[in-house]
Each structure stands twice: as C-alpha cells, then as structure tokens.
Motif scaffolding. Structure first.
Motif, mmCIF file in Angstrom:
data_model
loop_
_atom_site.group_PDB
_atom_site.id
_atom_site.type_symbol
_atom_site.label_atom_id
_atom_site.label_comp_id
_atom_site.label_asym_id
_atom_site.label_seq_id
_atom_site.Cartn_x
_atom_site.Cartn_y
_atom_site.Cartn_z
ATOM 1 N N ARG A 135 -31.396 -18.985 10.700
ATOM 2 C CA ARG A 135 -30.002 -18.596 10.946
ATOM 3 C C ARG A 135 -29.789 -17.306 10.175
ATOM 4 N NH1 ARG A 135 -27.302 -22.838 8.099
ATOM 5 N NH2 ARG A 135 -25.357 -21.818 8.721
ATOM 6 N N TRP A 136 -29.661 -16.212 10.899
ATOM 7 C CA TRP A 136 -29.664 -14.904 10.264
ATOM 8 C C TRP A 136 -28.387 -14.115 10.558
ATOM 9 C CZ3 TRP A 136 -28.979 -10.891 13.617
ATOM 10 C CH2 TRP A 136 -29.324 -11.115 14.965
ATOM 11 N N THR A 137 -28.096 -13.180 9.661
ATOM 12 C CA THR A 137 -27.040 -12.187 9.853
ATOM 13 C C THR A 137 -27.531 -10.891 9.223
ATOM 14 O OG1 THR A 137 -25.363 -13.921 9.604
ATOM 15 C CG2 THR A 137 -24.588 -11.659 9.527
ATOM 16 N N ILE A 138 -27.196 -9.764 9.843
ATOM 17 C CA ILE A 138 -27.566 -8.452 9.315
ATOM 18 C C ILE A 138 -26.299 -7.640 9.097
ATOM 19 C CG2 ILE A 138 -28.777 -6.282 9.785
ATOM 20 C CD1 ILE A 138 -30.715 -7.957 11.546
ATOM 21 N N ALA A 183 -20.231 -9.776 2.496
ATOM 22 C CA ALA A 183 -21.496 -10.474 2.283
ATOM 23 C C ALA A 183 -21.257 -11.897 1.796
ATOM 24 C CB ALA A 183 -22.355 -9.702 1.282
ATOM 25 N N ALA A 184 -20.338 -12.056 0.855
ATOM 26 C CA ALA A 184 -20.047 -13.386 0.323
ATOM 27 C C ALA A 184 -19.499 -14.305 1.414
ATOM 28 C CB ALA A 184 -19.059 -13.274 -0.840
ATOM 29 N N ARG A 185 -18.618 -13.783 2.247
ATOM 30 C CA ARG A 185 -18.061 -14.604 3.328
ATOM 31 C C ARG A 185 -19.137 -15.013 4.330
ATOM 32 N NH1 ARG A 185 -12.028 -12.203 4.859
ATOM 33 N NH2 ARG A 185 -11.160 -12.450 2.773
ATOM 34 N N VAL A 186 -19.970 -14.076 4.696
ATOM 35 C CA VAL A 186 -21.008 -14.350 5.682
ATOM 36 C C VAL A 186 -22.013 -15.367 5.149
ATOM 37 C CG1 VAL A 186 -23.006 -13.269 6.798
ATOM 38 C CG2 VAL A 186 -20.764 -12.180 6.935
ATOM 39 N N LEU A 187 -22.293 -15.306 3.852
ATOM 40 C CA LEU A 187 -23.238 -16.238 3.250
ATOM 41 C C LEU A 187 -22.702 -17.667 3.191
ATOM 42 C CD1 LEU A 187 -24.465 -13.942 0.370
ATOM 43 C CD2 LEU A 187 -26.003 -15.115 1.974
ATOM 44 N N VAL A 188 -21.397 -17.810 3.042
ATOM 45 C CA VAL A 188 -20.813 -19.132 2.765
ATOM 46 C C VAL A 188 -20.072 -19.713 3.967
ATOM 47 C CG1 VAL A 188 -19.191 -20.386 1.284
ATOM 48 C CG2 VAL A 188 -20.630 -18.585 0.313
ATOM 49 N N GLY A 191 -19.913 -19.376 11.310
ATOM 50 C CA GLY A 191 -19.531 -18.520 12.423
ATOM 51 C C GLY A 191 -20.199 -17.167 12.473
ATOM 52 N N HIS A 192 -21.217 -16.914 11.643
ATOM 53 C CA HIS A 192 -21.823 -15.586 11.585
ATOM 54 C C HIS A 192 -23.300 -15.576 11.973
ATOM 55 C CE1 HIS A 192 -18.137 -14.160 9.733
ATOM 56 N NE2 HIS A 192 -18.220 -15.154 8.872
ATOM 57 N N ASP A 193 -23.788 -16.665 12.531
ATOM 58 C CA ASP A 193 -25.195 -16.710 12.930
ATOM 59 C C ASP A 193 -25.474 -15.699 14.041
ATOM 60 O OD1 ASP A 193 -25.340 -18.772 11.171
ATOM 61 O OD2 ASP A 193 -25.781 -20.338 12.643
ATOM 62 N N ALA A 194 -26.653 -15.054 13.959
ATOM 63 C CA ALA A 194 -27.132 -14.122 14.984
ATOM 64 C C ALA A 194 -26.177 -12.948 15.190
ATOM 65 C CB ALA A 194 -27.383 -14.842 16.310
ATOM 66 N N ALA A 195 -25.512 -12.520 14.122
ATOM 67 C CA ALA A 195 -24.582 -11.399 14.201
ATOM 68 C C ALA A 195 -25.125 -10.203 13.425
ATOM 69 C CB ALA A 195 -23.221 -11.794 13.629
ATOM 70 N N GLY A 260 -19.018 5.900 11.694
ATOM 71 C CA GLY A 260 -18.948 4.585 12.318
ATOM 72 C C GLY A 260 -17.508 4.217 12.609
ATOM 73 N N ASN A 261 -17.272 2.924 12.788
ATOM 74 C CA ASN A 261 -15.946 2.432 13.145
ATOM 75 C C ASN A 261 -15.596 1.279 12.212
ATOM 76 O OD1 ASN A 261 -14.003 0.600 14.660
ATOM 77 N ND2 ASN A 261 -14.061 2.352 16.053
ATOM 78 N N ALA A 262 -14.360 1.249 11.736
ATOM 79 C CA ALA A 262 -13.938 0.271 10.731
ATOM 80 C C ALA A 262 -13.434 -1.043 11.317
ATOM 81 C CB ALA A 262 -12.836 0.877 9.857
ATOM 82 N N ASN A 263 -13.385 -1.187 12.636
ATOM 83 C CA ASN A 263 -12.750 -2.381 13.208
ATOM 84 C C ASN A 263 -13.455 -3.682 12.807
ATOM 85 O OD1 ASN A 263 -10.625 -1.112 14.433
ATOM 86 N ND2 ASN A 263 -11.619 -0.913 16.426
ATOM 87 N N VAL A 264 -14.790 -3.672 12.768
ATOM 88 C CA VAL A 264 -15.522 -4.886 12.402
ATOM 89 C C VAL A 264 -15.240 -5.249 10.945
ATOM 90 C CG1 VAL A 264 -17.817 -5.884 12.058
ATOM 91 C CG2 VAL A 264 -17.317 -4.584 14.133
ATOM 92 N N LEU A 265 -15.277 -4.244 10.068
ATOM 93 C CA LEU A 265 -14.981 -4.493 8.656
ATOM 94 C C LEU A 265 -13.554 -5.004 8.483
ATOM 95 C CD1 LEU A 265 -15.752 -4.340 5.663
ATOM 96 C CD2 LEU A 265 -15.062 -1.928 5.688
#
Length: 288
Positions: A135-138, A183-188, A191-195, A260-265
C-alpha cells in the motif's frame, strides 16, 4: 490498543525531522526515527522520535531490522545520491520483508525531467514503488521555501542574495512544514493508497519577488545578483557527478523554473497553504 508505529527513514535530515515533528504533534502514533549516522540520532530524538534505529539505505539487512514492527514507513532518499533509484528499490524490498503495511516515499515535483538526472532517478524508483505489492503513496513536493531562505543565508553578504540561476525564474515554493503535515496525514489516515500527490505552494513568484519578500521580512532592502560560474559553493562532500547534477538543475531552473499547482496541497491540508512571505517571517524571526 497500542499506537501505530511509524518509521521515518532519514529522520536526521531537515525533511525527515520535519515529518517526525508533524507525526509527534499528532500524539496518536509512536514515531521511530531511522538515521544513517550516530550524530543524527540526537536530532531525531529532539524532533520527537520515541525511538531511534541506525540503518543505511544501502544495508538491506540493517534497514529490514530497523523497520521490523513498523506499521508504516516514510522514506526520504539522500539528496543527489547517484544510486538513489537502487536505494529506494532496496527500501521497498526491506519494507516488504519486515511486514510494513504502508510505504510512503518522498519524491519531487515533475520527476520525469530528462535534463535533470537526479529527477530521472526519482522517476525510476517511483515505478518500483508503484509496481510493489504494498500500500503505497508518493509525495512530489515543489522547491521548499526554506531552500530559498537557506540560499540567502549562504550568500556572502547579508544585504544581497546571490542567485545560482535567473532572478526571473518562476517557482511555486512550498513550506516544508506543510509538506510534513501532509506526510503525517497520509501515513496515518485512510484513503491515500495508490496516490501520487503533487505539492506546490499557493503563489507563483519569480525568484526576484522571493528576494523582495525576504527583504520585507528583514525590514530592509535586499539586493540580488546572479552568481558567476563556480561562485555558488557546492555542498561539502559532493562528488564530481553530484556537482554536475546540481549544475544541471541550476541550468534547468534558469530556463524553466519549477512550477506546479496548489490545489492538491490545499485539499490535503484542508486550509490555505502557507505563503512564502509567511514562511520567511516565521523562519527569520526564529533564527533571530
């Protein structure tokens, strides 16, 4: 029920330490710092790591032992390392053997950029991560606001900014603390798998505009000029190959910047990302 164990590989560096701090602030995880050198252990503990393990990314057995029992891992590869793609592929294998459930990797905005070889290495290991049965996220952050401030601090004059590339080059710089919070949110959080998430700052600025913002934070005018070839110091210990990669990055930035674009952040934070002006005021005030 015990708190999830989160390992941060590279916890002694600026990025890893920021991620450790963000995880520690949550209070719902047990943070394990993984560092390569003994002198980095204290930095990881001061950032908030409950435990610290020693392992080099090049040492598969040591890394597997350091990750044993971790529920998730955040991997920050060493900067400009000529074997970065192989090191991260090895970290994927070590995480699998250690039974780690989540693998989150720290990449860069626009990794597929052939003119920058170090970006290309990141593109290659991203493929290894995506193809792994994990289960990865980049995360793909833009240039840090803190990188611009560090360049100012390294300038030979306190009243001028020595730029390694064009003052008209444009960037959407991002606050390292915002990246660490994501990073902390994605780790814990689920809903962030394969993103794969691009993390760019909220405003696009030419480098000269960033210099002006530093001047406003300092309360005095700040001059700027583009450095002559070889005038900007190379980080200590850089090889000829690493230096060539660094200069290739400068040349690409000179011609194209990094935007880049800030919408994702914005979505991941649930708030407006921190502006460069805010970061400059905060960081310079903290530095005294």
């Amino acid at each position: 029920m015990s708190a999830p164990a989160i390992a941060v590989v590279g916890a002694g560096g600026a990025t890893g330490a920021a991620v450790v701090r963000a995880l520690a602030r949550r209070g719902d995880v047990a943070v394990r710092g993984v560092v390569r050198r003994a002198e980095a252990e204290q930095a990881a503990r001061e950032a908030g790591a409950a435990t610290v393990a020693r392992a080099d990314l090049a040492d598969a057995d040591a890394l597997e032992a350091a990750l044993d029992g971790a529920d998730a891992v955040y991997v920050v590869p060493p900067v400009f390392h000529p074997q970065e793609d192989a090191l991260v592929a090895g970290a994927v294998a070590a995480a699998r053997r250690a039974g780690v459930g989540r693998f989150v990797a720290h990449s860069v905005l626009h990794p597929f950029t052939p003119a920058m070889r170090h970006h290309g290495r990141k593109a290659r290991w991203e493929l290894a991560v995506r193809e792994a049965p994990l289960r990865w996220t980049i995360l793909q952050p833009a240039m840090y606001a803190q990188t611009v401030l560090r360049s100012f601090r390294r300038s030979p004059s306190a009243d001028a900014f020595l730029a390694p590339y064009s003052l008209d080059a444009r960037f959407d710089v991002v606050d390292l603390d915002d990246v660490a919070e994501v990073a902390a949110r994605v780790l814990v959080e689920p809903g962030h798998d394969a993103a794969t998430y691009e993390l760019a700052g909220p405003q696009r600025h030419a480098l000269r505009e960033l210099v002006d913002a530093i001047g406003r934070a300092l309360g005095r005018p700040l001059g700027a000029r583009v450095a002559a070839p070889g005038e900007v110091p190379v980080p200590a210990g850089f090889s000829r190959s690493q230096t060539a990669d660094l200069h290739a990055m400068y040349a690409h930035y000179d011609a194209h910047g990094l935007t880049g674009n800030a919408n994702v952040l914005r979505w991941l934070l649930g708030r407006e990302p921190t502006s460069f002006e805010e970061v400059a005021r905060r960081e310079l005030a903290a530095a005294g």
